[in-house]
Design an enzyme around this catalytic site. Sequence first.
Site, PDB file in Angstrom:
ATOM      1  N   ALA A   1       0.870  -1.169   0.000  1.00 56.91           N
ATOM      2  CA  ALA A   1       0.000   0.000   0.000  1.00 56.91           C
ATOM      3  C   ALA A   1       0.912   1.226   0.000  1.00 56.91           C
ATOM      4  O   ALA A   1       2.079   1.145   0.412  1.00 56.91           O
ATOM      5  CB  ALA A   1      -0.885  -0.022   1.234  1.00 56.91           C
TER       6      ALA A   1
ATOM      7  N   GLY B   1       0.600  -4.863   0.933  1.00 65.60           N
ATOM      8  CA  GLY B   1      -0.567  -4.936   0.049  1.00 65.60           C
ATOM      9  C   GLY B   1      -0.289  -5.659  -1.256  1.00 65.60           C
ATOM     10  O   GLY B   1      -1.214  -6.203  -1.873  1.00 65.60           O
TER      11      GLY B   1
ATOM     12  N   GLU C   1      -0.605  -9.215  -0.453  1.00 68.27           N
ATOM     13  CA  GLU C   1      -2.043  -9.463  -0.239  1.00 68.27           C
ATOM     14  C   GLU C   1      -2.789  -9.537  -1.572  1.00 68.27           C
ATOM     15  O   GLU C   1      -3.729 -10.318  -1.727  1.00 68.27           O
ATOM     16  CB  GLU C   1      -2.609  -8.361   0.670  1.00 68.27           C
ATOM     17  CG  GLU C   1      -2.019  -8.465   2.070  1.00 68.27           C
ATOM     18  CD  GLU C   1      -2.322  -7.261   2.953  1.00 68.27           C
ATOM     19  OE1 GLU C   1      -1.923  -6.130   2.579  1.00 68.27           O
ATOM     20  OE2 GLU C   1      -2.967  -7.439   3.986  1.00 68.27           O
TER      21      GLU C   1
ATOM     22  N   GLU D   1       4.490  -4.916   7.436  1.00 66.81           N
ATOM     23  CA  GLU D   1       3.717  -3.835   8.058  1.00 66.81           C
ATOM     24  C   GLU D   1       4.151  -3.503   9.478  1.00 66.81           C
ATOM     25  O   GLU D   1       4.103  -2.337   9.889  1.00 66.81           O
ATOM     26  CB  GLU D   1       2.216  -4.174   8.039  1.00 66.81           C
ATOM     27  CG  GLU D   1       1.558  -3.996   6.683  1.00 66.81           C
ATOM     28  CD  GLU D   1       1.665  -5.215   5.768  1.00 66.81           C
ATOM     29  OE1 GLU D   1       2.464  -6.122   6.076  1.00 66.81           O
ATOM     30  OE2 GLU D   1       0.956  -5.236   4.753  1.00 66.81           O
TER      31      GLU D   1
HETATM   32  N1  CAA Z   1       4.604   3.173  -0.867  1.00 71.76           N
HETATM   33  C1  CAA Z   1       5.012   4.332  -1.430  1.00 71.76           C
HETATM   34  N2  CAA Z   1       6.162   4.460  -2.112  1.00 71.76           N
HETATM   35  C2  CAA Z   1       6.932   3.365  -2.223  1.00 71.76           C
HETATM   36  C3  CAA Z   1       6.578   2.135  -1.675  1.00 71.76           C
HETATM   37  C4  CAA Z   1       5.349   2.042  -0.973  1.00 71.76           C
HETATM   38  N3  CAA Z   1       4.897   0.910  -0.427  1.00 71.76           N
HETATM   39  N4  CAA Z   1       7.550   1.243  -1.936  1.00 71.76           N
HETATM   40  C5  CAA Z   1       8.491   1.908  -2.651  1.00 71.76           C
HETATM   41  N5  CAA Z   1       8.114   3.186  -2.824  1.00 71.76           N
HETATM   42  C6  CAA Z   1       8.862   4.247  -3.527  1.00 71.76           C
HETATM   43  C7  CAA Z   1      10.037   4.714  -2.704  1.00 71.76           C
HETATM   44  O1  CAA Z   1       9.643   5.656  -1.735  1.00 71.76           O
HETATM   45  C8  CAA Z   1      10.927   5.312  -3.790  1.00 71.76           C
HETATM   46  O2  CAA Z   1      10.417   6.576  -4.127  1.00 71.76           O
HETATM   47  P1  CAA Z   1      11.462   7.797  -4.403  1.00 71.76           P
HETATM   48  O3  CAA Z   1      12.235   7.362  -5.597  1.00 71.76           O
HETATM   49  O4  CAA Z   1      10.534   8.940  -4.683  1.00 71.76           O
HETATM   50  O5  CAA Z   1      12.281   7.934  -3.187  1.00 71.76           O
HETATM   51  C9  CAA Z   1      10.669   4.395  -4.989  1.00 71.76           C
HETATM   52  O6  CAA Z   1       9.431   3.710  -4.717  1.00 71.76           O
HETATM   53  C10 CAA Z   1      11.756   3.332  -5.162  1.00 71.76           C
HETATM   54  O7  CAA Z   1      11.880   2.643  -3.930  1.00 71.76           O
HETATM   55  P2  CAA Z   1      13.274   2.500  -3.141  1.00 71.76           P
HETATM   56  O8  CAA Z   1      14.190   3.627  -3.473  1.00 71.76           O
HETATM   57  O9  CAA Z   1      12.959   2.271  -1.701  1.00 71.76           O
HETATM   58  O10 CAA Z   1      13.834   1.190  -3.833  1.00 71.76           O
HETATM   59  P3  CAA Z   1      14.823   0.110  -3.190  1.00 71.76           P
HETATM   60  O11 CAA Z   1      15.253  -0.770  -4.320  1.00 71.76           O
HETATM   61  O12 CAA Z   1      15.866   0.760  -2.381  1.00 71.76           O
HETATM   62  O13 CAA Z   1      13.896  -0.742  -2.187  1.00 71.76           O
HETATM   63  C11 CAA Z   1      11.919  -1.896  -1.478  1.00 71.76           C
HETATM   64  C12 CAA Z   1      12.823  -1.483  -2.666  1.00 71.76           C
HETATM   65  C13 CAA Z   1      12.650  -2.890  -0.579  1.00 71.76           C
HETATM   66  C14 CAA Z   1      10.683  -2.561  -2.085  1.00 71.76           C
HETATM   67  C15 CAA Z   1      11.545  -0.638  -0.666  1.00 71.76           C
HETATM   68  O14 CAA Z   1      11.027   0.341  -1.562  1.00 71.76           O
HETATM   69  C16 CAA Z   1      10.512  -0.868   0.397  1.00 71.76           C
HETATM   70  O15 CAA Z   1      10.814  -1.397   1.442  1.00 71.76           O
HETATM   71  N6  CAA Z   1       9.244  -0.448   0.152  1.00 71.76           N
HETATM   72  C17 CAA Z   1       8.194  -0.482   1.121  1.00 71.76           C
HETATM   73  C18 CAA Z   1       7.684  -1.900   1.313  1.00 71.76           C
HETATM   74  C19 CAA Z   1       6.612  -1.936   2.390  1.00 71.76           C
HETATM   75  O16 CAA Z   1       6.832  -1.637   3.533  1.00 71.76           O
HETATM   76  N7  CAA Z   1       5.383  -2.340   1.986  1.00 71.76           N
HETATM   77  C20 CAA Z   1       4.284  -2.468   2.878  1.00 71.76           C
HETATM   78  C21 CAA Z   1       3.487  -1.222   2.912  1.00 71.76           C
HETATM   79  S1  CAA Z   1       2.292  -1.227   4.199  1.00 71.76           S
HETATM   80  C22 CAA Z   1       0.942  -2.038   3.576  1.00 71.76           C
HETATM   81  O17 CAA Z   1       0.984  -2.577   2.486  1.00 71.76           O
HETATM   82  C23 CAA Z   1      -0.265  -2.012   4.450  1.00 71.76           C
HETATM   83  C24 CAA Z   1      -1.331  -2.945   4.066  1.00 71.76           C
HETATM   84  O18 CAA Z   1      -1.288  -4.138   4.284  1.00 71.76           O
HETATM   85  C25 CAA Z   1      -2.555  -2.465   3.487  1.00 71.76           C
END
Ligand code: CAA
Length: 260
Positions: A66, A111, A114, A134
């Site tokens: 998400a 998400g 999911e 999460e």
């Molecule tokens: N939401 C918003 N933006 C996201 C995102 C997310 N879930 N995942 C990645 N992005 C964005 C980053 O912020 C980044 O944006 P900028 O270039 O503007 O800084 C861009 O995508 C590229 O990401 P990274 O620079 O972080 O890329 P990376 O290769 O270094 O890492 C990754 C990749 C490990 C997937 C890392 O992006 C990450 O950990 N993302 C978040 C994963 C996460 O926590 N997901 C769960 C969300 S909570 C949820 O989903 C709740 C639910 O159940 C409903």
Amino acid sequence: MAEVNVRLELEGPFATVTVDRPKSLNALDTRTLQELEKAVAELSRREQLRGVIITGAGEKAFVAGADIAEMNGMDADKARHFGALGQRVMDAIGALPVPVVAAVNGFALGGGCELALACDFIYASENARFGLPEVSLGVIPGFGGTQRLTRLVGRARAKELIFTGDMIDAAKAKQIGLVMDVVPLANLLGHARSALERIAKKGPLAVRRAKEAIDRGADLELADGLTVESKMFSDLFDSADRREGMKAFLEKRPAVFTGR
Ligand code: CAA
């Protein structure tokens, strides 16, 4: 022109839904979820549909979760609405009457994991990574992860993944039964498509009923599930497809199904 975050492509009896929001690794914000909901509603109206593939654009992410930037501004009330939208979309995917395959082509986190879990089964590319991180953000999975992951891999595995927030690779995901097959990225869509093509050769009514029996039965006591199965099994005997399927076998020729 407004950006489109979800692409729906139709090719004969098959559809591919692609989440395409590369700047956020295909993360699901409200708008993307609404577009997904619309695409799924469109698919649910297509009677000739035989199968759906859900995937992510690019070579890095299926869906990285998400949208954290959007969730950052939410209070409990907004989060309730956001969670309800996400759960509704996942439920609608699960309720599609035809097989839905997740082709996970990279990160499937939160998400995104999911979304894959809402599909009937998951194929992954070798670079795919799965996780429900999460708790690292101070929340829990909100689009069905605590329920669907547990039903698929069992309570202890689900707890280990959700409590630690650990990411696992495709091989490990296959080992725990989350993923069915792991293939090179270049073969992923072809692999998913080939499964749908094999299924499309079978009796379409029978495939729909099999999906319904499995999904309805999964939430019931065994005896009640067996009642569901028994009714569907016997009802199918009045279908043209059943007559054709058995006749074709006895005549040693391929069956020609009509879906009736
Ligand atoms: N939401 C918003 N933006 C996201 C995102 C997310 N879930 N995942 C990645 N992005 C964005 C980053 O912020 C980044 O944006 P900028 O270039 O503007 O800084 C861009 O995508 C590229 O990401 P990274 O620079 O972080 O890329 P990376 O290769 O270094 O890492 C990754 C990749 C490990 C997937 C890392 O992006 C990450 O950990 N993302 C978040 C994963 C996460 O926590 N997901 C769960 C969300 S909570 C949820 O989903 C709740 C639910 O159940 C409903």
